[in-house]
Design a protein around this motif. Structure first.
Motif, short mmCIF file in Angstrom:
data_model
loop_
_atom_site.label_atom_id
_atom_site.label_comp_id
_atom_site.label_asym_id
_atom_site.label_seq_id
_atom_site.Cartn_x
_atom_site.Cartn_y
_atom_site.Cartn_z
N SER A 138 -13.86 -30.23 3.62
CA SER A 138 -12.99 -31.03 4.48
C SER A 138 -13.00 -30.42 5.88
O SER A 138 -14.02 -29.88 6.34
N LYS A 156 -11.82 -37.11 6.63
CA LYS A 156 -11.59 -35.82 5.98
C LYS A 156 -10.28 -35.84 5.18
O LYS A 156 -10.18 -35.23 4.11
N GLU A 160 -9.72 -35.14 1.07
CA GLU A 160 -8.71 -34.32 0.38
C GLU A 160 -7.95 -35.14 -0.67
O GLU A 160 -7.64 -34.63 -1.75
N THR A 163 -10.24 -35.42 -3.56
CA THR A 163 -10.31 -34.13 -4.27
C THR A 163 -9.18 -34.04 -5.29
O THR A 163 -9.39 -33.63 -6.44
N ARG A 164 -7.97 -34.42 -4.87
CA ARG A 164 -6.83 -34.36 -5.80
C ARG A 164 -7.01 -35.35 -6.95
O ARG A 164 -6.80 -35.02 -8.12
N ASN A 178 -12.17 -28.88 -6.04
CA ASN A 178 -11.34 -28.35 -4.94
C ASN A 178 -12.04 -28.62 -3.61
O ASN A 178 -13.13 -29.19 -3.58
N ALA A 179 -11.38 -28.21 -2.55
CA ALA A 179 -11.98 -28.38 -1.21
C ALA A 179 -11.66 -27.16 -0.36
O ALA A 179 -10.72 -26.42 -0.65
N ALA A 181 -11.16 -26.39 3.91
CA ALA A 181 -11.04 -27.05 5.21
C ALA A 181 -11.26 -26.01 6.30
O ALA A 181 -10.35 -25.24 6.63
N THR A 243 -6.90 -27.72 -1.60
CA THR A 243 -7.72 -27.49 -0.41
C THR A 243 -7.30 -26.16 0.20
O THR A 243 -6.11 -25.95 0.49
N TYR A 245 -7.50 -23.77 3.39
CA TYR A 245 -7.82 -23.83 4.82
C TYR A 245 -8.44 -22.51 5.27
O TYR A 245 -7.77 -21.47 5.24
#
Ligand SMILES: NC(=O)c1ccc[n+]([C@@H]2O[C@H](COP(=O)([O-])OP(=O)(O)OC[C@H]3O[C@@H](n4cnc5c(N)ncnc54)[C@H](O)[C@@H]3O)[C@@H](O)[C@H]2O)c1
Length: 265
Positions: A138, A156, A160, A163-164, A178-179, A181, A243, A245
Motif C-alpha cells: 500500500s 491504495k 487496504e 487486504t482486510r 497483510n500489507a 504502507a 497494514t 506503516y
C-alpha cells in the motif's frame, strides 16, 4: 530469519525501489523468488542479483498474462507459497484534471492487479491444499495524502480494504494476507518525480525527512523488504488483515517538526 521454505512471487520485482528491497530481503533469508515484471528484460537482469530467482514477464492487470505466469510457475517450481503484490504505478495530477484513461490504468495496475494476482495465487494454493501468505504494498497515501494524489490514494485505500476482506475470507484455509504502507522510500527513480517540483531533489528529500518524519533517516527499500519478510514468515503467524506503516513516523505527525520545535515547551 530462515525463509528457505518460501517460494515467493514478487510482482514488479525488477524495480530498484520497494520491489528490489523485497527481493533482497527474501534472498538473504534463503527464499526462492519469482521475479515478475511488465518489462521481461529487466526481470531477467534483476534475477542475476539473487541466488535463487527466476524471471517471469507479465502485466498484472491482464488475466491472460497471469494465467500464463502461473502455468510457467507450475512448470518450473511446482508450487509457490508466498505472494508480494508490489507492482504499482503512480500518478501526480489533481483529480479534477485526470482523464479517464489515466484513472483506468492506475486502478487496473494498483488495485485490479492486486486482486487478480491474489485470485490466481489463492486458487493455486487451494487446489494443492497448501497454506501461504500474501503481502500487498500500500502507501502512506492510503491514510493521509496531498494535492495531486487523490486517485493514487484512493486505490491504495482500496488495497487496504481488500487486504482486510481477503484475510477474513482466507483465514479458514490458514492463508494470511497483510500489507505494508511505505512512506517516502529512497530510490534513485524518485528523483525524476522530485525534479518536477524542485531543482535540487536531494535537498528536497532531506527537507522532507527533517520536517515530515519522526525518525530522521531515509527509508531504504530494504526496510520495506525486512517487514515483508517478517509478514511472510511464521514469526507473524498470528497477524492477518493488517497494514504495517513503514514510514519512519510520517503518519503519526499532526504538525511538521519545525512547527512543533518552535511551539513546544
Ligand atoms: N517508492 C516509494 O517511495 C513508494 C512509497 C509507497 C508505496 N510505494 C509502492 O511500492 C510499490 C513499488 O513501487 P516503487 O516505486 O518502489 O517501484 P519498484 O522499484 O518496486 O518498481 C516497480 C516495478 O513494477 C513494474 N510494473 C509496473 N507496472 C506493472 C505491471 N502492470 N505489471 C507488472 N509489473 C509492472 C515496473 O516495471 C517496475 O519495475 C508500488 O505499489 C508503489 O505504489 C512506493
Amino acid at each position: 530469519m530462515d525463509l528457505s521454505h518460501l517460494k515467493v512471487l514478487v510482482t514488479g520485482g525488477a524495480g530498484i525501489g520497494v520491489g528490489g528491497g523485497v527481493c533482497q530481503a527474501l534472498d538473504a533469508g534463503g527464499a526462492t523468488i519469482v521475479i515478475n515484471d511488465i518489462d521481461g528484460e529487466k526481470a531477467k537482469q534483476a534475477c542475476g542479483k539473487y541466488k535463487r530467482a527466476i524471471p517471469i514477464k507479465g502485466d498484472v492487470s491482464k488475466s491472460e498474462d497471469i494465467e500464463r505466469m502461473f502455468d510457467e510457475i507450475e512448470r518450473q517450481l511446482g508450487a509457490i507459497n508466498g505472494l508480494v503484490n508490489n507492482a504499482g504505478i503512480g500518478l501526480s495530477k489533481k483529480s479534477y484534471l485526470v482523464n479517464e484513461a489515466e484513472f483506468d490504468r492506475l486502478y487496473a495496475v494498483d488495485m485490479k492487479g492486486v486482486w487478480l494476482v491474489s485470485k490466481y495465487f489463492v486458487n493455486h494454493l487451494l487446489q494443492k491444499e497448501h497454506t501461504g501468505s500474501i503481502v500487498n504494498i500500500s502507501s502512506v497515501h492510503a491514510f493521509a495524502t496531498q494535492p495531486g494524489y487523490a486517485i493514487y490514494a484512493s486505490a491504495k485505500a482500496a488495497v487496504e480494504g481488500f487486504t482486510r476482506g481477503l484475510a477474513y475470507e482466507l483465514g479458514a484455509h490458514k492463508i494470511r494476507c497483510n500489507a505494508i504502507a511505505p512512506g517516502m522510500v529512497h530510490a534513485e527513480q524518485n528523483y525524476d518525480l522530485m525534479r518536477t517540483w524542485t531543482d535540487d531533489p536531494e535537498q528536497w528529500e532531506q527537507d522532507f525527512v527533517n520536517d515530515h518524519q519522526v525518525l530522521q533517516h531515509l527509508i531504504q527499500p530494504i526496510d520495506c523488504g525486512h517487514t515483508v519478510a517478517f509478514l511472510l514468515s511464521d514469526l507473524s503467524r498470528s497477524i492477518t488483515g493488517q497494514t504495517i506503516y513503514v514510514d519512519a513516523g510520517t503518519t503519526v505527525m499532526i504538525a511538521e517538526r519545525g512547527f512543533v520545535e518552535n511551539t513546544a515547551t
